[in-house]
Design a protein around this motif. Structure first.
Motif, short mmCIF file in Angstrom:
data_model
loop_
_atom_site.label_atom_id
_atom_site.label_comp_id
_atom_site.label_asym_id
_atom_site.label_seq_id
_atom_site.Cartn_x
_atom_site.Cartn_y
_atom_site.Cartn_z
N THR A 168 -14.65 13.33 39.37
CA THR A 168 -15.58 13.09 38.26
C THR A 168 -15.31 13.95 37.03
N GLY A 169 -14.51 14.99 37.14
CA GLY A 169 -14.35 15.90 36.01
C GLY A 169 -13.16 15.63 35.14
N LEU A 170 -12.53 14.47 35.32
CA LEU A 170 -11.26 14.19 34.66
C LEU A 170 -11.35 12.91 33.84
N ASP A 171 -10.89 12.97 32.60
CA ASP A 171 -10.80 11.78 31.77
C ASP A 171 -9.40 11.20 31.94
N ARG A 172 -9.31 10.14 32.73
CA ARG A 172 -8.00 9.55 33.04
C ARG A 172 -7.59 8.49 32.04
N SER A 173 -8.44 8.21 31.06
CA SER A 173 -8.07 7.22 30.05
C SER A 173 -6.99 7.76 29.13
N LEU A 181 -14.96 20.00 29.78
CA LEU A 181 -15.86 21.13 29.95
C LEU A 181 -17.08 20.91 29.07
N ILE A 182 -18.27 21.16 29.61
CA ILE A 182 -19.50 20.96 28.85
C ILE A 182 -19.82 22.25 28.10
N ALA A 183 -19.95 22.13 26.80
CA ALA A 183 -20.21 23.30 25.95
C ALA A 183 -21.47 24.02 26.40
N GLY A 184 -21.35 25.33 26.53
CA GLY A 184 -22.48 26.15 26.94
C GLY A 184 -22.46 26.51 28.41
N TYR A 185 -21.67 25.79 29.19
CA TYR A 185 -21.60 26.04 30.63
C TYR A 185 -20.19 26.41 31.10
N GLU A 186 -19.23 26.36 30.20
CA GLU A 186 -17.83 26.51 30.62
C GLU A 186 -17.52 27.85 31.28
N ASP A 187 -18.28 28.89 30.92
CA ASP A 187 -18.01 30.23 31.47
C ASP A 187 -19.05 30.67 32.50
N ARG A 241 -0.02 20.88 37.26
CA ARG A 241 -0.39 19.98 36.18
C ARG A 241 -0.82 20.77 34.94
N THR A 242 0.10 21.57 34.42
CA THR A 242 -0.20 22.38 33.24
C THR A 242 -0.33 21.52 31.98
N ASP A 243 0.02 20.22 32.11
CA ASP A 243 -0.11 19.32 30.97
C ASP A 243 -1.55 18.86 30.75
N ILE A 244 -2.43 19.12 31.72
CA ILE A 244 -3.83 18.73 31.57
C ILE A 244 -4.48 19.66 30.55
N GLU A 245 -5.04 19.06 29.53
CA GLU A 245 -5.71 19.83 28.47
C GLU A 245 -7.20 19.90 28.75
N THR A 246 -7.80 21.07 28.61
CA THR A 246 -9.24 21.20 28.78
C THR A 246 -9.92 21.00 27.43
N ILE A 247 -10.91 20.12 27.41
CA ILE A 247 -11.61 19.74 26.19
C ILE A 247 -13.07 20.17 26.30
N LEU A 248 -13.56 20.88 25.31
CA LEU A 248 -14.96 21.30 25.28
C LEU A 248 -15.77 20.26 24.51
#
Length: 320
Positions: A168-173, A181-187, A241-248
């Motif tokens: 559920t945590g991955l945007d495969r599109s 990552l949801i802003a405010g909860y990432e850390d 999979r270092t190519d996966i970018e984390t998006i806030l």
């Protein structure tokens, strides 16, 4: 009713899922004949190798928890007294019709995959408000099982699944896929990363050998707590999979995108409520400490770490 706590003939709903398949495999490994209750009996079961299913004591049977008549047929055909089941999200009766025909056809013991977010027993369960849908919905099933009058009942209450990153945590599109990552909860240290392997092992163990003659609540928690950001860093490092970018992204954007995938908004809102409640971490909660110990207690082995889980599933990550 059984004169002892051992069941050598059991029915498992949802074996094509991560946990259901592992429950079935563990029950089989502990000597039980396992009936695999499936909506579509032709579907593959990833957790059970094909050769193991063919040579083992498994039987596929058509059944759907949202179709009480099919449940009645499966229970009658199998003759089981012990059943493992999961929640059908969005069901209007919280599984009552299916559970009633189980009881009417001789089932005496239910193992139910509930949620760590469900706290308390008895009146405390009945007081949970529907505004927090995830614990409320699971609690309603627990209440229904008790109200129908099953003699024996075990509820599994696992915390955050390690598989959620992949499921559920991955945007495969996007190619390569992006981690959200949801802003405010990432850390915030929100996740314990309990593995489906551990939940399945505990579930299969207690399905075959009932732990008590009363309702048994089993908390199940992983040994590693981390923030979403730390979790994704481990995913990339271990799987390569270092190519996966984390998006806030803002919470509102996350909600809209998740609902667009077909997940009901009440579930998404409830998930964010859990984030808010546990953003300081839940390591100090008594259920968490018990939950870590329960894996060794019931499965008979140490909990699987998040790194071990990622190592075991590298091929899945490589394939996306």
């Amino acid at each position: 009713m059984s004169s002892n706590r051992k069941y050598d003939n059991v029915l498992v709903f949802g074996p094509t899922g991560d946990v259901g398949g592992l429950v079935a495999l563990e029950a089989h490994n502990r000597g039980a004949k396992v009936w695999l209750a499936m909506r579509d009996i032709t579907k593959p079961i990833p957790a059970i190798p094909t050769d193991v299913e063919k040579t083992g004591n498994f039987v596929r049977v058509q059944a759907d928890l949202s179709d009480a008549a099919s449940v009645a047929r499966a229970v009658a055909e199998s003759g089981v007294k012990a059943v493992y089941m999961y929640i059908v999200h969005g069901g209007a009766d919280f599984g009552r019709a299916a559970l009633q025909v189980m009881r009417d056809n001789g089932v005496e013991y239910v193992v139910f995959l509930s949620s760590y977010s469900v706290k308390g027993e008895g009146n405390a369960l009945r007081a949970l408000p529907p505004t927090n849908w995830i614990p409320y919905e699971h609690a309603q099933v627990e209440i229904t099982i008790e109200d129908i009058g099953f003699p024996y009942f075990t509820t599994l209450r696992p915390a955050w699944f390690a598989s959620n990153y992949f499921r559920t945590g991955l945007d495969r599109s996007a190619k390569p896929p992006k981690a959200i990552l949801i802003a405010g909860y990432e850390d915030k240290r929100l996740f314990d990363n309990v593995t489906p392997e551990d939940v399945g092992a505990v579930g299969g163990a207690v399905l075959v050998e009932r732990p008590s003659d009363r309702k048994e609540t089993i908390w199940i928690c992983g040994p590693d707590t981390c923030s979403p950001k730390e979790g994704w860093e481990l995913v990339k490092k271990v799987t390569g999979r270092t190519d996966i970018e984390t998006i806030l992204v803002p919470a509102e954007q996350f909600i809209a995108a998740t609902v667009a995938k077909g997940i009901p908004q009440v579930l998404v809102d409830s998930l964010l409520s859990s984030y808010e409640r546990w953003q300081g971490g839940y390591e100090a909660e008594p259920e968490f400490k018990v939950g870590m110990a329960n894996i060794a207690k019931y499965a008979g082995r140490a909990p699987m770490t998040f790194v071990q889980y990622l190592e075991a599933h590298k091929a899945e990550w490589a394939a996306i």
